[in-house]
Structure formats: C-alpha cells, structure tokens
Enzyme design. Structure first.
Site, mmCIF file in Angstrom:
data_model
loop_
_atom_site.group_PDB
_atom_site.id
_atom_site.type_symbol
_atom_site.label_atom_id
_atom_site.label_comp_id
_atom_site.label_asym_id
_atom_site.label_seq_id
_atom_site.Cartn_x
_atom_site.Cartn_y
_atom_site.Cartn_z
ATOM 1 N N LYS A 51 -35.512 4.973 68.658
ATOM 2 C CA LYS A 51 -35.875 6.305 69.151
ATOM 3 C C LYS A 51 -37.327 6.378 69.608
ATOM 4 O O LYS A 51 -37.673 7.216 70.434
ATOM 5 C CB LYS A 51 -35.678 7.349 68.059
ATOM 6 C CG LYS A 51 -34.349 7.307 67.362
ATOM 7 C CD LYS A 51 -33.282 7.930 68.189
ATOM 8 C CE LYS A 51 -31.935 7.636 67.635
ATOM 9 N NZ LYS A 51 -31.001 8.697 67.589
HETATM 10 C C1 LIG Z 1 -30.349 3.134 63.983
HETATM 11 C C2 LIG Z 1 -29.441 3.828 64.939
HETATM 12 N N1 LIG Z 1 -28.526 3.109 65.589
HETATM 13 C C3 LIG Z 1 -27.682 3.694 66.454
HETATM 14 C C4 LIG Z 1 -27.699 5.043 66.695
HETATM 15 C C5 LIG Z 1 -26.737 5.621 67.681
HETATM 16 O O1 LIG Z 1 -27.365 5.922 68.891
HETATM 17 P P1 LIG Z 1 -26.806 7.075 69.827
HETATM 18 O O2 LIG Z 1 -26.792 8.308 68.987
HETATM 19 O O3 LIG Z 1 -27.741 7.162 70.949
HETATM 20 O O4 LIG Z 1 -25.434 6.671 70.216
HETATM 21 C C6 LIG Z 1 -28.635 5.835 66.013
HETATM 22 C C7 LIG Z 1 -28.733 7.304 66.179
HETATM 23 O O5 LIG Z 1 -28.796 7.872 67.161
HETATM 24 C C8 LIG Z 1 -29.551 5.213 65.142
HETATM 25 O O6 LIG Z 1 -30.494 5.912 64.533
HETATM 26 N N1 LIG Z 2 -28.713 9.062 65.009
HETATM 27 C C1 LIG Z 2 -29.537 10.154 65.360
HETATM 28 C C2 LIG Z 2 -28.770 11.417 65.522
HETATM 29 C C3 LIG Z 2 -29.411 12.277 66.566
HETATM 30 O O1 LIG Z 2 -29.184 11.692 67.792
HETATM 31 P P1 LIG Z 2 -30.027 11.895 69.101
HETATM 32 O O2 LIG Z 2 -30.137 10.539 69.676
HETATM 33 O O3 LIG Z 2 -29.240 12.823 69.923
HETATM 34 O O4 LIG Z 2 -31.357 12.470 68.762
HETATM 35 C C4 LIG Z 2 -30.682 10.264 64.371
HETATM 36 O O5 LIG Z 2 -31.068 9.262 63.862
HETATM 37 O O6 LIG Z 2 -31.196 11.311 64.109
#
Ligand SMILES: Cc1ncc(COP(=O)(O)O)c(C=O)c1O
Ligand SMILES: N[C@@H](CCOP(=O)(O)O)C(=O)O
Length: 551
Positions: A129
């Site tokens: 992120k």
């Molecule tokens: C460590 C991790 N892997 C994978 C994901 C999944 O990614 P997305 O929500 O973009 O599909 C998340 C949360 O978003 C995460 O925090």
């Molecule tokens: N896995 C995410 C959930 C929120 O997802 P987002 O990518 O839409 O912000 C988290 O870790 O908070």
C-alpha cells in the site's frame, strides 16, 4: 453531465480522454484528475475511471528507466500538465519514493522455477500500500496547498479522509498523511481482527490529525460505514470527505507502475532468454481487487500480459465469479451459470467473512471489481455496433443494475456469457486455503530459505498451481506479487516455521523498525458498528482539531 474539466481555469482541450474521468454508474462524467482524487467516490455511488485507457506508445523504450522516471511517463498519460505541471509531478513522484528502503523501490527476486517475487514491501509500513499511499499523501498536500493559497482559518479547504482497513491500508495511509496540513485522517479497523503489529503500526502514531477508530464488526462493516459517509450529502458538504482506499483512482494508477517496472526488471535480469515483447503472467493475492486491477490497466495500456491470476483466500467471492459467473456474498453452489458452466465444487462456508491466516484479504465484497465490470460491460455493449456514447451509457446502466442487486439481494448473475468470456480471456482465478498457505510458507522456506508472508504465500501457491496446470504455457515467467513483509504476520509465519531447525522469528524476520512498538503510547477509540455514530465522532474530533490550529 459535465462537471467542468478542469478545476483550475484551463480549457477542456488541455485534457486527453485518458485525463478525463467518469463514474462506473454512468451519471457523472467529465471530471478532472484533481476532482477525482479529492472526491474519491462519485455522487452516484460509482467509482471513477478514465474515459479512455491510453496506449503507452513506445513503452518498449522505457526498459532502462528508473522507477521514478517510469512512473512519470505512465502517470503523465492520466494527468494533464495543465493540472500538474511536469516538474511538479516529477517532484511529487521523487519525494514519494525517496522514503523507500530499496533503491529500486520494488525489487524483483527469483524464487523457484519460473516464479519471480515482486517485493512491494520496502516502503515505510512494509506493505504494498505504501507505493500508492506515499504518492497519494503528497498529491493531497499538493492540491491543498494550491487551493489554500492566501486563505486563513475556516476559509481553508480542510480534507477529512475516512478509510476502512483490514490492516495494511490503515498504517500506509496514516504514514502518508501524518502531520500534513489541512487533512484529518480517520481510519476504521475491525476491532481485534488485524494482526498485533498492524494494530500497533496504526495506533502508536500520535499526530493530532490521525484518528484510529476500532469498529465492533468485520472489514466489510468498516467499508460499508465509509461508503455510507460518502453517500451522505450533509457530511460531504461540511467536511469535504476524501478517500484513501482503493476506491480512490490515484491508488490504482500508482500501482500500474510496478507492473511495467517488474516486467522490465525481469527482461534485464533474464538477458537473452526474455526479450521485451515476450509475455508474462502475474499472480496477485487479492481482496478488494485494487492491486490486480492496476495490472489490468497495465495490460490494456500495452504490457504483454498472458494472464492475470487472481489468488483469493477462503473468502472467495472473486474465485466463485470466475468459476460460475455469479457474484454473490453467499455462495449458491450447484447452479450452473448461463451457458452450462460447471459448478466449482468448493464447499460453502459460514454466512459472512471467514477469518483466515491472510487477514488483509478477509473481504466479502471487492470494491474495485465494479471498475472491471464497467470495462467488461462496455466491451460487451460495443458488439452492438452503436456509437461510443451509447456503449458508455449502456455499461453504466448495467453496472448500476448489478450493484443494485448486490445491495438488495446479496448478489447478481450469472452475467451474460460474453461478459464472463471476456473476464476469462484476461484473468484466471485460484482459491487457496489456510492449510495450503501454511504448506507454501514452509515448503518455500525449506527449498530456498525465503520467508513469505501469508498473503504472498496465497499468490505463490496460485502461481505454482498455474505452473502445474498450464503445461503448454508453463515456460512463461510468472511474477508473483509479494504484498507484505512477513514480520507483519508473526502468527501465521510462526505456525508454519516453528519446527524448522534454526528458525527464529526475531532473528530471521523481525525488522528493527518493529522492535519496541508495543511499549509505545497508543491512541485508538472504540466505535459502534453504525455509520451515524461514526459521523458524530468525525464531527467532534475534527472540531477539536481545527479549534487547536492557528493558521
Ligand atoms: C498484504 C495484502 N495482500 C493483499 C491484499 C489484497 O489487495 P487488494 O485489496 O488490492 O486486492 C491486501 C489488502 O488490500 C493486503 O494488505
Ligand atoms: N486489505 C486492505 C483492505 C482495504 O483495501 P483497499 O486496498 O481498498 O484500501 C487493508 O489492508 O486495509
């Protein structure tokens, strides 16, 4: 409806179609990048997408660019220089990635056989992120400084960011926004359902503009509260809500960069055995569908992607869609989708979200899937031979109807066969259980000594299964996205590796940055699982914050 592109006095001609934005539900069109970044969610409840996906002309020549220069080339396709002049955009990008511990920002390492790991966890909070949220934090700051020039006190544009987190978005957003002027950030997490380190990363940040709210419920409840706040005209008017979740277009956009960058890194690492133009697969641990959607944009822009492999944990709404054509919170197995598709044989789990060893993906409904649905519906509508305006309108109406059914009936589908076929042309899906996740962490450690976090393990297991299944294509490289550092998930990692000779979590995995976190002062407030209660907390805490400011 045109909302007047752009906001800063330039004419609409300064924006190409890929630099103007519309809502997936069809009512709102003609937005500038600045508007979509600051607004987050469209008035009709839809998500913003560019009016056109640009082709990355000459992308092959970008092979040796640094991450920052590559990011500039890609982002410029979606952001008009009339909104952010080139030098300013370069500076925002440079500052965003200067906080990363790796010089190449997102390194690629060979794991096993044809599988390569794209390490996305070298930012401040050790999760993927950071790649988007460091950038988004600086973007917010850039727009707010410009909007607030010469303004004082309550005349200043004050952004109230509200976000939902299952653990990683929360700390990444907080680190992207802590201490920034004219922004308050409220992060809602499901109480007791994020890992201890994730919780500490959020709650030990004591800057006055950071507000952690622990909700009695699951991640989807947090996400629903955030969406309800965005749908409330009153709080939007008084508090100018902003989004940091992947509903915010800038999150997706920033993430497209590492698809290109990892492809080029692979080409540099492989020498003669892989030339620019050859195809790769990407395996992506998925929850809210934001990360893999960025891959879809990279593919649409011209990156040679053979398939994007969605890897879900046991919260498998996406996997079920690809297998059945139905998108349902609660599975109704045994009913074949339109066109006689086979049922997938996966066992139904309890009503609601399952708590797994990859908690950041414990999500019932994937918010970004709506963006993909729009493109699928648009492609389907285009077959009717009408003009582009009609196709777009049709796609918006279709998405609005599907999402309406999801809200009122808990699901929709089966979708038209043509829509599902289009989805399957670009994506494949895999569902990975908790025991498989543990086995993968263990077997990879035994084979090559690398410690995977459980989310990354879900992706790697999906990649390995793909390698076995797709014999003819099995020589294709697979880039598997490593979305978090294993130290964030001590429970799962220890479970998998505690019996391995010589394995010690603290010595082998724990970074210095996490040592002593639990001794620090924390700030977090428990809140009811009710959006109106959260709205009151937001109002009160923003008031206290603003009252203490002097500018
Ligand atoms: C460590 C991790 N892997 C994978 C994901 C999944 O990614 P997305 O929500 O973009 O599909 C998340 C949360 O978003 C995460 O925090
Ligand atoms: N896995 C995410 C959930 C929120 O997802 P987002 O990518 O839409 O912000 C988290 O870790 O908070």
């Amino acid at each position: 409806m045109s909302n007047g592109v752009p906001t800063n006095g330039d004419s609409a001609e300064t924006h190409t179609a890929s630099q103007r934005y519309l809502s997936t539900r069809g009512e709102d069109t003609g937005f500038s990048f600045e508007e979509v970044v600051l607004k987050g969610l469209a008035n009709d409840g839809g998500l913003y997408i560019p009016e056109q996906v640009p082709t990355a002309e000459g992308w092959e020549t970008w092979k040796d660019l640094s991450f920052v220069d590559l990011a500039f080339n890609i982002l410029s396709l979606y952001i008009s220089p009339a909104e952010i002049p080139a030098d300013d955009l370069k500076d925002i990008i440079r500052r965003s990635y200067a906080t990363f511990r790796a010089d190449d920002v997102t390194p690629l390492v060979h794991l096993q056989d044809n599988i390569h790991l794209l390490e996305l966890f070298h930012g401040p909070t050790f999760a993927f992120k950071d790649v988007a949220l460091q950038f988004l934090g600086n973007l917010f700051e850039y727009f707010l400084v410009r909007r607030n020039e010469g303004k004082t006190g309550r005349d200043r544009y004050h952004l109230t960011v509200v976000g939902a987190t299952s653990g990683d978005t929360g700390s990444a957003a907080i680190y992207g926004l802590r201490g920034k002027k004219d922004v308050s950030v409220f992060m809602l997490h499901p109480k007791g359902r994020v890992s201890p380190i994730q919780e500490l990363q959020m709650t030990t940040v004591l800057d006055p503009n950071v507000h952690n709210l622990a909700v009695e419920g699951n991640f989807d409840n947090c996400q629903d509260i955030v969406k309800a706040l965005f749908a409330d005209p009153e709080i939007n008017k008084t508090h100018k809500l902003g989004a940091v979740n992947s509903i915010n277009w800038a999150r997706i956009l920033a993430q497209t960069v590492y698809y290109f960058y990892s492809y080029f890194t692979l080409a540099r690492q492989q020498g003669d055995s892989f030339t620019v133009g050859d195809k790769v697969r990407f395996a992506v641990p998925s929850g809210n569908f934001g990360d893999i959607l960025a891959g879809y944009f990279a593919f649409r822009m011209g990156l040679p992607v053979d398939k994007l492999v969605i890897a879900t944990n046991e919260n498998d709404i996406l996997d079920r869609f690809w297998k059945t054509g139905r998108y349902e919170k609660k599975p109704t197995y045994g009913q074949a989708a339109q066109g006689g598709l086979p049922a997938d044989g996966v066992k139904a789990h309890e009503d609601g979200v399952k708590e797994t060893l990859s908690p950041a993906m414990d999500i019932l409904v994937s918010s970004n899937f709506e963006r993909l649905l729009w493109f699928l519906a648009y492609e389907f509508a285009s077959d009717a031979g009408m003009d582009d305006e009609w196709n777009k309108r049709q796609a918006g109406q279709e998405v609005a109807a599907w999402l309406g059914d999801l809200k009122t009936k808990g699901g929709f589908g089966p979708v038209y066969r043509g829509v599902l076929d289009a989805a399957r042309r670009t994506f494949e899906s895999e569902r990975v259980s908790d025991p498989q996740t543990i086995d993968t962490i263990r077997s990879v450690y035994q084979a090559v000594g690398y410690v995977l976090d459980p989310h990354t393990a879900v992706g790697v297991e999906a990649a390995r299964h793909q390698e076995q299944q797709n014999k003819p294509q099995s020589t294709l490289p697979i880039i598997s996205l490593s979305t978090a550092h294993p130290a964030k998930f001590a429970g799962a990692v220890t479970l998998a590796l505690q019996d391995e000779p010589g394995f010690e979590f603290d010595a082998k995995v724990l970074p210095a940055e996490f040592v002593g976190l639990e001794q620090r002062e924390k700030r977090v407030r428990d809140v009811e699982n009710a959006w109106t209660a959260v709205r009151e907390v937001v109002r009160k805490e923003v008031e206290v914050e603003l009252a203490s400011k002097e500018y």
